[in-house]
Design an enzyme around this catalytic site. Structure first.
Site, short mmCIF file in Angstrom:
data_model
loop_
_atom_site.label_atom_id
_atom_site.label_comp_id
_atom_site.label_asym_id
_atom_site.label_seq_id
_atom_site.Cartn_x
_atom_site.Cartn_y
_atom_site.Cartn_z
CE1 TYR A 45 -3.09 -2.97 0.25
CE2 TYR A 45 -3.34 -2.58 2.61
CZ TYR A 45 -3.65 -3.30 1.48
OH TYR A 45 -4.51 -4.37 1.58
CG HIS A 86 -1.24 -8.69 -0.24
ND1 HIS A 86 -0.81 -7.39 -0.08
CD2 HIS A 86 -2.57 -8.60 -0.46
CE1 HIS A 86 -1.84 -6.57 -0.21
NE2 HIS A 86 -2.91 -7.27 -0.46
CG LEU A 144 -18.83 -0.94 3.89
CD1 LEU A 144 -18.59 0.44 4.45
CD2 LEU A 144 -20.17 -1.49 4.35
N GLY A 145 -18.23 -3.21 -0.45
CA GLY A 145 -18.16 -3.21 -1.91
C GLY A 145 -17.40 -2.02 -2.47
N GLY A 161 -17.16 0.84 -1.31
CA GLY A 161 -18.00 2.03 -1.17
C GLY A 161 -19.35 1.93 -1.83
CG PHE A 162 -21.64 -0.05 -5.67
CD1 PHE A 162 -21.22 0.56 -6.84
CD2 PHE A 162 -22.96 -0.44 -5.57
CE1 PHE A 162 -22.11 0.75 -7.89
CE2 PHE A 162 -23.85 -0.26 -6.61
CZ PHE A 162 -23.41 0.35 -7.78
#
Length: 325
Positions: free
Chosen positions: A56, A124, A205-206, A208-209
């Protein structure tokens, strides 16, 4: 906040994914002060489970956590990941879970995080060029040395999980799991329960979706995970909006937000699940952690479970090649 056990590791029922503070989304890395406030607020709310990875940034997210958690390390169950950076020369986004590469990776992560141990250290993505037994053996050595407390896998399939677990106990498997990504229920979930391995859903939460806030793709820029993602383009996007609207309707019934409903549904799937919704904003971490107190009715849970799968693949073709679902 309630707490559960992922095998031997006690964590908050809802964790915090730190990736988006530095990486993956259009506005990542733009507000370090707010990200640090968010991390501190999460701790105040009883969140103990914080997730990062060396890729990241690369590296900048671990550095951010190192700064934010200075003097607070003992309040946190800290998870990081190795294997998506080849330190021998190929660099980021090249899978390498060889023992030598893991050694280099863990020393870098420990330094950046400002700690002498990582509580949960995940592979990962599964490295097809390194037998999982060698990878598990290398992490087992780190556990014996006290540099790592527990071993995890991410997006691994049943065979890999069994083979790794035979070498060293796997504490948790982190995979994408939400109302719109449920592929692991049939193949992976039974193996986790059989072997007493916890499940850590990322993107609960997909991306943000499922919050209901995304109604257009116009704001996604190149470099955002969702830019060009099959679920966020064209006809798939329009079909998936209807799914988000169904979650919104149940949220209105329940007196909660769509994000809280999506998380409450996940929590209802078992007491061996600790989702890690990602955010870099204080008000979002407050909203997400409050999902721990939402009680959905049996009818609402059934409605949510009966929703159709999301349209489109979760990743582009390059990303899918790294998944072992």
């Amino acid at each position: 906040m309630k707490y559960i056990k992922l095998r031997e590791l006690e964590v908050s029922r809802i964790g915090l994914g730190a990736m988006g503070m530095s990486h993956g989304y259009t506005d990542s890395g733009t507000d370090e002060a707010e990200s640090i406030r968010t991390l501190h607020r999460a701790l105040e709310l009883g969140v103990t489970f914080i997730d990062t990875a060396e890729i990241y940034g690369p590296y900048t997210n671990e550095e951010l956590l190192g700064r934010a958690l200075k003097g607070r390390r003992d309040q946190v169950v800290l998870a990081s990941k190795f294997g998506m950076i080849s330190h021998a020369g190929a660099g980021p986004w090249n899978l390498d879970s060889s023992p030598a590469n893991i050694r280099t990776a863990v020393e870098g992560s420990l330094k950046r995080l400002g700690t002498d141990h990582i509580d949960l250290y995940y592979q990962h993505r599964v490295d097809p060029n390194t037998p999982i037994e060698e990878t598990a053996g290398a992490v087992a050595e780190l556990v014996a040395e006290g540099k790592v407390r527990a071993f995890g896998l991410s997006e691994a399939g049943p065979d890999t999980i069994r083979r790794a677990h035979a070498v060293h106990p796997v504490t948790a498997v982190q995979s994408e799991y939400s109302l719109w990504t449920r592929g692991l229920e049939e193949r992976v979930r039974p193996v986790l329960r059989e072997l007493n391995i916890g499940l850590v859903p990322f993107a609960p939460l997909g991306h943000g979706f499922l919050t209901g806030k995304i109604r257009s793709t116009d704001d996604f820029k190149e470099g955002d995970f969702r830019y060009g993602n099959p679920r966020f383009t064209g006809e798939n996007f329009q079909r998936n909006l209807r799914l988000a609207d169904e979650v919104q309707a149940i949220a209105a019934e329940a007196g909660a937000t769509p994000a809280q409903v999506a998380l409450a549904w996940l929590l209802a799937q078992g007491d061996d699940i600790a989702p890690i919704p990602g955010t870099k904003r204080v008000h979002r971490v407050e909203e997400n952690t409050a999902a721990d107190g939402i009680e959905l009715t049996a009818e609402q849970l059934d409605k949510l479970s009966s929703l159709p799968p999301a349209a489109g693949e979760t990743h582009t073709e390059a990303g899918r090649q790294m998944l072992e679902r």
